[in-house]
Design an enzyme around this catalytic site. Sequence first.
Site, PDB file in Angstrom:
ATOM      1  N   ASP A 150       0.878  -1.164   0.000  1.00 30.55           N
ATOM      2  CA  ASP A 150       0.000   0.000   0.000  1.00 30.55           C
ATOM      3  C   ASP A 150       0.921   1.221   0.000  1.00 30.55           C
ATOM      4  OD1 ASP A 150      -2.056   1.808   0.094  1.00 30.55           O
ATOM      5  OD2 ASP A 150      -3.145   0.844   1.724  1.00 30.55           O
TER       6      ASP A 150
HETATM    7  C1  BGC Z   1      -4.946   3.298  -0.019  1.00 30.37           C
HETATM    8  C2  BGC Z   1      -4.962   2.288  -1.129  1.00 30.37           C
HETATM    9  C3  BGC Z   1      -4.806   2.973  -2.448  1.00 30.37           C
HETATM   10  C4  BGC Z   1      -3.517   3.771  -2.429  1.00 30.37           C
HETATM   11  C5  BGC Z   1      -3.242   4.495  -3.720  1.00 30.37           C
HETATM   12  C6  BGC Z   1      -3.739   4.200  -0.096  1.00 30.37           C
HETATM   13  O1  BGC Z   1      -3.851   5.259   0.795  1.00 30.37           O
HETATM   14  O2  BGC Z   1      -4.972   2.654   1.223  1.00 30.37           O
HETATM   15  O3  BGC Z   1      -6.162   1.562  -1.097  1.00 30.37           O
HETATM   16  O4  BGC Z   1      -4.810   2.051  -3.482  1.00 30.37           O
HETATM   17  O5  BGC Z   1      -3.573   4.723  -1.391  1.00 30.37           O
HETATM   18  O6  BGC Z   1      -4.080   5.571  -3.872  1.00 30.37           O
END
Ligand code: BGC
Length: 977
Positions: free
Chosen positions: A373
């Site tokens: 993530d």
């Molecule tokens: C989220 C993810 C997301 C990523 C990219 C993170 O803050 O938890 O689900 O895919 O950001 O935007």
Amino acid sequence: MTIRKAQGEVPVDQTLLDPSSAERSDDDDDAYDDADLSDAGQYRDAESEPLTGEGEGDGRRKDGRRNPEVGGVPPRSKSWARRWLIPTKFGCGLILLFFATVTLLLIAGGMWGLKMSPLDGQSPPWYPSPRGGTEKTWAKSYKKAHALVRQMTLVEKVNVTTGVGWSMGMCVGNTGPVERLGFPSLCLQDGPLGIRFADNITAFPAGVTVGATWNRELMYLRGKAHANEARRKGVNVILGPVVGPLGRTPLGGRNWEGFGSDPVLQAVAAAETIRGIQSEGVIATIKHFVGNEQEHFRQSWEWGRPNAISSNIDDRTLHELYVWPFAESVRAGVGSLMCSYNQVNNSYACQNSKLLNGILKDELGFQGFVQSDWLAQRGGVASALAGLDMNMPGDGLRWSDGKSLWGGELTKAVLNGSVTVERLDDMVTRIVATWYQLEQDDTTKWPELEEGPNFSSWTDEQMGLLHPGSDDKTIGVVNKFVDVQSEGTTKHGDLVRKIGAEGTVLVKNSDDFLPLDRKGPGNIGHPYRVGIFGDDSRNNPKGINSCKDRACSGGTLAMGWGSGAVEYPYLIAPLDALKEAFDQDTVTITSFPRNKLSVKEEKAMREQDLCLVFLSSNAGEGYVGVGDLRGDRNDLQPQNMGASLVKSVVKKCGNGKGDVVVVIHSVGPVLVEDYADIPNVKAILFANLPGQESGNSLVDVLFGEVNPSGRLPYTIGKSVKDYGPAAKIITATKQIVPQQNFSEGLLIDYRHFDYYNITPRYEFGFGLSYTKFQLSSPVLEYKDIPKRPLPYPRSGVLPPPRYDTTIPDPSTALFPAGFRKLRKYVYPYISSIKDISQGKPQYPPGFDVAHPSPLSPAGGGPGGNPDLFNAVAEVKVILSNLGPRDGSSVVQLYVSLPRNYVDEETGEKIDFPVRVLRNWQKIEVKKDGRQEVAMQVTRKDMSYWSTTRQNWVMPTKQGIKIEIGFSSRDIRETLMY
Ligand code: BGC
């Protein structure tokens, strides 16, 4: 050789960081000393209102305990050690010393709840990382990947594994290409309900709505339509679907991105979505692995403390609840998996070797690649050895810092032996094999992917910066405004409308009040007077996309907020659709588009025959707050004074004699106790989060164009307390690593209500129809006789590809002469050979290539041991439609393992939930028609996870109950296996 297209200045070099160690590079001082970290990077511009907080340390454990997952630190150069002693860094050293001392004192005093971690609450090590290429359905792709990767140099390999940095490319995640060999930069884009930050796209219904349809075909079609749009926008990897959070607490801020609070519902919906996405040649990402069940403290630094929360989950619960949907996603062939921000059993999910190496790659046989993530990677060497394959977005411990834990640092780690060449080869091979698996190399099949993204996440203008996160001022055409919404019979908006209607759950319909007549009831001596109430009935007057990432309250709610939200192309508000739907000659409509009514409006309310009240409850991702909401919900009440609005309407509509219909748009359960039993409240509908066609979907149900067939994907209790202690969000804690013990084990949502015999208001799986269904003639057929408690032993797998494991010559990894580096852009090169430290690498405890961790008997195929997925029984039942119209019903199959059960081999007493959903069929039956419904039950469906035997065990000496019904509490037939 130039790998990145971008050119500029070099980011400050740094030692490969390992957040568990008490050491760090002095180049990071600014990052650690800055207490006011914001997550502004998640937004497209600087006007955001991110959460801020007080920093408490340096981003790594301060509790003095050694995290068993991390252990070894890469050997460091002497110059690094010397730097600690030089006086200019004295202040920083003092600060660290202070924190270390305070922490030690606290531990000694047993304060701050560090003692709260379960005694056995640490994740065990699992090494080395299993290599991909062992599964026959991936064999061709691995063969091709092997042929390509073996030609790659060290820096080229590292380039493929590392993101180039936040907002350095057009997508939210961009990897480095290997242009020499024709391997592209991959575009990774959110999210689960549409293409984030893009124009001319569709805002599909959210996961929770799709879950509420219980319709496998719609789950597939939504995934397919989404991916069709993504591919035409040049996206290689969609960052969805979501099955974590699973919905442990009904208050969880991101539950709505997933499909409901049950592992099987989540699993089926995810698997269908993945199949749909990947049928269009786009790589799906199942996320977030695992235990990210609340937003508060989910991520380092976001909540004013250096460390993320630790979700402490026992082995059985992990297998039977939280990992289950991931297993089914692997079985469906998912190409990518995203590890979560939080820690699991006190080890960061993105460097937790038990989770990634052990459970995911060995036991579930995952062949794709693991991406972090965004900034969930907290250690460089540790994460690589624990099974992470790609870091996102490429930056280091802080947003947009450009100080990657990989990139050049990974190159160094390979050169100094901390990360084996074999591991790096596996990382790259997994990524490249996935690209081949989805046939993204086939430019005749998927020509759009060859061009790369044709939109920019960072501007709506046609021309824009090519690398907005850097100092490079080069501009070009970044938005081509390609309309991907499709036309005619394949118009995606029509699919949205259909899912929105089927995902609407009718929970109350007294006296068959619904469906409504467009002309009104007639014969009342005056036009039918309809009042439409609530802020949720109309569009936000400031504009449907006025709040960034949809983080606001105001106007009808059709999606939650955060990275899982998109820009609406349009939004059909309920009010507008209703105005169209009612016959204007016979019906007068008065709109009261507020939650707080004026005296005049209250008076007008008394003159209505029918009052339609709209309520909403919103939540979203933790990097931004709305009012007093910080991601998670504070309670289960409607928001923005919706509770007082509905009470007032119920009391005063038609002077207390008017009929009331309540429509709720929400991210999850909302309490209805104040009015559910009141007789003039004729109908209540949970419309969930329907996406851009909201009003049309609702009208289809209200007027009977669509016979409601949605079923609740969660339980609606009578109070938040009914959900048990698991419902509680930890919002305040002094713990340095907030500890969240999942002590309720398997008992979440309906399992909790059933086990403790708590009567819910509306149970999981419940939903009404405009017709009546009946079940009869159940039959159970045995498929697997005699009964065996364990699956057959796992069989052999294919040998993974082999490469030369010699450590390359470091000089091949140097920045090419005259290379112009962009500021903060992440490169795979190193600046000097002197940076490669000498000495024997130290590996984490348990990392011993000569003594690998034993393979799990539960593994051996995609999603687990193939025998687990063999049917052991089949249930057949007749579904009859006895009511006045055609309709669809959801026939649900629940399994109850024996009460007072003692494991037949170990003698352990094992307790089970009262019943667990294991299968269902949604079937359309014509009026007066009947149809046979067949449902298989697999070995895994009838087993529990034995922590002692480390395998799935099926009770064989006592009968297993199989229940068939219309909800978790409406059981119509019982069979014994
Ligand atoms: C989220 C993810 C997301 C990523 C990219 C993170 O803050 O938890 O689900 O895919 O950001 O935007």
